[in-house]
Design an enzyme around this catalytic site. Structure first.
Site, PDB file in Angstrom:
ATOM      1  N   LEU A 143      23.065 -53.848 -44.673  1.00  0.00           N
ATOM      2  CA  LEU A 143      22.930 -55.258 -44.283  1.00  0.00           C
ATOM      3  C   LEU A 143      24.189 -56.020 -44.669  1.00  0.00           C
ATOM      4  O   LEU A 143      24.595 -56.975 -44.005  1.00  0.00           O
ATOM      5  CB  LEU A 143      21.741 -55.894 -45.003  1.00  0.00           C
ATOM      6  CG  LEU A 143      20.342 -55.543 -44.521  1.00  0.00           C
ATOM      7  CD1 LEU A 143      19.314 -56.117 -45.473  1.00  0.00           C
ATOM      8  CD2 LEU A 143      20.114 -56.085 -43.108  1.00  0.00           C
ATOM      9  N   ALA A 149      28.370 -53.757 -55.002  1.00  0.00           N
ATOM     10  CA  ALA A 149      27.308 -52.951 -54.380  1.00  0.00           C
ATOM     11  C   ALA A 149      27.130 -53.327 -52.923  1.00  0.00           C
ATOM     12  O   ALA A 149      27.706 -54.310 -52.435  1.00  0.00           O
ATOM     13  CB  ALA A 149      25.997 -53.153 -55.139  1.00  0.00           C
ATOM     14  N   GLN A 150      26.339 -52.515 -52.240  1.00  0.00           N
ATOM     15  CA  GLN A 150      25.944 -52.848 -50.879  1.00  0.00           C
ATOM     16  C   GLN A 150      24.435 -52.746 -50.780  1.00  0.00           C
ATOM     17  O   GLN A 150      23.782 -52.105 -51.613  1.00  0.00           O
ATOM     18  CB  GLN A 150      26.625 -51.938 -49.869  1.00  0.00           C
ATOM     19  CG  GLN A 150      26.283 -50.471 -49.975  1.00  0.00           C
ATOM     20  CD  GLN A 150      27.246 -49.614 -49.148  1.00  0.00           C
ATOM     21  OE1 GLN A 150      28.467 -49.701 -49.311  1.00  0.00           O
ATOM     22  NE2 GLN A 150      26.704 -48.795 -48.261  1.00  0.00           N
ATOM     23  N   VAL A 151      23.859 -53.401 -49.754  1.00  0.00           N
ATOM     24  CA  VAL A 151      22.402 -53.428 -49.611  1.00  0.00           C
ATOM     25  C   VAL A 151      21.973 -52.857 -48.265  1.00  0.00           C
ATOM     26  O   VAL A 151      22.634 -53.085 -47.247  1.00  0.00           O
ATOM     27  CB  VAL A 151      21.835 -54.857 -49.796  1.00  0.00           C
ATOM     28  CG1 VAL A 151      22.001 -55.309 -51.231  1.00  0.00           C
ATOM     29  CG2 VAL A 151      22.499 -55.854 -48.858  1.00  0.00           C
ATOM     30  N   LYS A 166      19.601 -52.013 -53.162  1.00  0.00           N
ATOM     31  CA  LYS A 166      20.954 -52.337 -53.629  1.00  0.00           C
ATOM     32  C   LYS A 166      21.525 -51.114 -54.349  1.00  0.00           C
ATOM     33  O   LYS A 166      20.944 -50.620 -55.317  1.00  0.00           O
ATOM     34  CB  LYS A 166      20.893 -53.545 -54.571  1.00  0.00           C
ATOM     35  CG  LYS A 166      22.240 -54.015 -55.088  1.00  0.00           C
ATOM     36  CD  LYS A 166      22.065 -55.281 -55.931  1.00  0.00           C
ATOM     37  CE  LYS A 166      23.398 -55.785 -56.488  1.00  0.00           C
ATOM     38  NZ  LYS A 166      23.216 -57.029 -57.263  1.00  0.00           N
ATOM     39  N   ASP A 311      25.923 -67.419 -60.416  1.00  0.00           N
ATOM     40  CA  ASP A 311      26.785 -67.025 -59.294  1.00  0.00           C
ATOM     41  C   ASP A 311      26.265 -67.590 -57.965  1.00  0.00           C
ATOM     42  O   ASP A 311      25.976 -66.837 -57.037  1.00  0.00           O
ATOM     43  CB  ASP A 311      26.843 -65.495 -59.230  1.00  0.00           C
ATOM     44  CG  ASP A 311      27.973 -64.981 -58.352  1.00  0.00           C
ATOM     45  OD1 ASP A 311      28.927 -65.743 -58.093  1.00  0.00           O
ATOM     46  OD2 ASP A 311      27.908 -63.811 -57.932  1.00  0.00           O
TER      47      ASP A 311
END
Length: 470
Positions: A143, A149-151, A166, A311
């Protein structure tokens, strides 16, 4: 289990050799590019000083900022990792030249994705099962991919609801720690030569906070703690916090509920698609509600609890059901000691009341060490507090320009700045960037005044009970 491990042994050895060499190459790239950008500005400052025409000076500065923006963009884009976070910090309308913002804002949601076989290795090693054993479906294409990281969208076996998975990029921790240490060395040089601000403490706090981001179990705990706090202290939580799937959380993998929303940066496009005028009354009401929800949530987290999501950049904010807000990514959270939380509450009141004497007292209480280079020290200290810790820019200030001669940072040298306060500073500046992007100029200090008063009353530092909305 042993079959999964043996399948990936050879590829892991190849990756380790490659990852060992990458930090050295990155350090070289950073210093070559940083030196080029810095010397470009220093040479330009000498050149522009000989030009007397103000309009011509302005045009020359614009061109210089555009040249620098291209170089900064190329550095952040090519190196990725930590430098994508640097782009998020400095690429905001209130903090950087317009040319920088225009260029860097496109980096916020972009990071190279790890190929699926790398994702599969991390996921199966962390969870001890194959993807097909855990998930009914698992989208190979992510996504989104961020610096750490990536999801991926997926669905658990025996469940009808989608989840988000994640997964941490392999080898990213060592790379980002290298980046931070290079930036720390550069910060030490800058604070000795150009900016009279304790930049090194700022980078040390970044090192601490980003170090935490590599532990997804810590993030899962933070999500649950903030979810509980916001739902306990409000009739309806001002922001939605995704629920964690506890059985599928590890140091490098985190599974949580999927929220079907629109990234806040795409809100205007989505309104236009639905036939809503982005400049009309309905859109204005929605934007006000979004900002009110975020501001209330952060005011309560920082001033009432002291434990907060640190954040809030646009990539971590989703809008759903019209103007409801979901807050994502709890890798960066901060737990303020009560002394700093209450000291900051006092500073919020000083800013909201426009009280320079109280601002000076708050600086001392917070441990912010300053040296004055001007006659009207109290007013400049208040102005500096407003610039650093409020979303509404002081009268006459269009954006924070630390290099300009009339900057408060030039007149009031900040020689010591508690590392823990940087998370509040960054949070306020990100909220200010959002308010500018939504076209709303407001003061978070004024919005937070009742929460600050409540915090001080509960600590026995205010004599009268102050009624305020929870």
């Amino acid at each position: 289990m042993s079959g999964i491990a043996s399948r990936f042994d050879f590829k892991e050895i190849q990756e380790k050799v490659s990852l060992h060499l990458r930090p050295w190459h990155r350090s070289f790239q950073f210093w070559v590019r940083a030196a080029d950008i810095y010397t470009g500005y220093k040479v330009f400052q000498v050149r522009v000083s000989f030009v007397k025409d103000v309009q011509k000076q302005h045009a020359m500065w614009e061109r210089q900022h555009e040249l620098a923006a291209d170089k900064i963009y190329a550095m952040c884009s090519d190196l990725g990792g930590f430098f994508l976070k640097v782009a998020q910090i400095i690429g905001k309308p209130d903090l950087a030249p317009a040319a920088w913002v225009k260029k860097l804002v496109t980096l916020c949601d972009q990071a190279p994705a790890t190929p699926f076989d790398g994702v599969q290795r991390v996921l199966e090693k962390e969870l001890g099962q194959s993807i097909s054993e855990i998930f009914e479906k698992f989208d190979v294409n992510p996504l989104g991919s961020a610096s750490i990281a990536q999801v991926h969208l997926a669905r658990l076996k025996g469940n009808k609801n989608d989840v988000v998975v994640k997964v941490q990029h392999p080898g990213i921790q060592e790379l980002m720690m290298t980046d931070i240490r290079n930036l720390q060395a550069f910060a030490l040089y800058m604070q000795k030569t150009d900016i009279k601000f304790d930049l090194y403490s700022v980078t040390k706090e970044m090192e601490t906070q980003i170090g935490y981001e590599f532990d997804f179990l810590r993030e899962a705990n933070a999500m649950e703690r903030i979810h509980h706090f916001l739902y306990e202290n409000n009739r309806k939580s001002p922001v939605l916090v995704p629920r964690v799937v506890r059985d599928l959380a590890s140091r490098r993998v985190l599974v949580m509920e999927y929220i079907d929303g629109i990234p806040i940066l795409k809100l205007g496009d989505e309104m236009a698609k639905r036939g809503i005028n982005p400049g009309g009354k309905m859109a204005a009401a929605a934007k006000q509600n979004i900002l009110k929800s975020l501001t209330l949530a952060y005011g309560q987290m920082i001033l009432k609890s002291g434990f907060f999501h640190a954040d809030p950049h646009p990539g971590n904010i989703l809008i759903y059901k019209g103007s409801e807000v979901a807050l994502l990514d709890y890798g960066q959270v901060k737990d303020l000691p009560d002394q700093l939380r209450l000291g900051y509450a006092n500073l919020v009141l000083a800013i909201a009341d426009n009280d320079p004497v109280k601002a000076m007292e708050s600086y001392r209480e917070l441990g912010i060490g300053t040296v004055s280079n001007c006659g009207n020290e109290q007013q400049e200290l208040l102005r500096l507090a407003q610039t650093m810790f409020d979303t509404k820019l002081p009268p006459g200030v269009v954006m924070l320009q630390p290099f300009s001669e009339d900057s408060s940072i030039k007149k009031i040298a900040v020689e010591s700045f508690p590392e823990e306060l940087f998370s509040i500073l960054r949070t306020v500046h990100l909220l200010r960037g959002l308010s500018v992007g939504l076209g709303i100029n407001f003061s978070c200090a004024e919005q937070w005044r009742p929460i600050a008063e409540g915090a001080l009353y509960n600590a026995g530092r205010l004599k009268e009970r102050v009624e305020y909305e929870s």
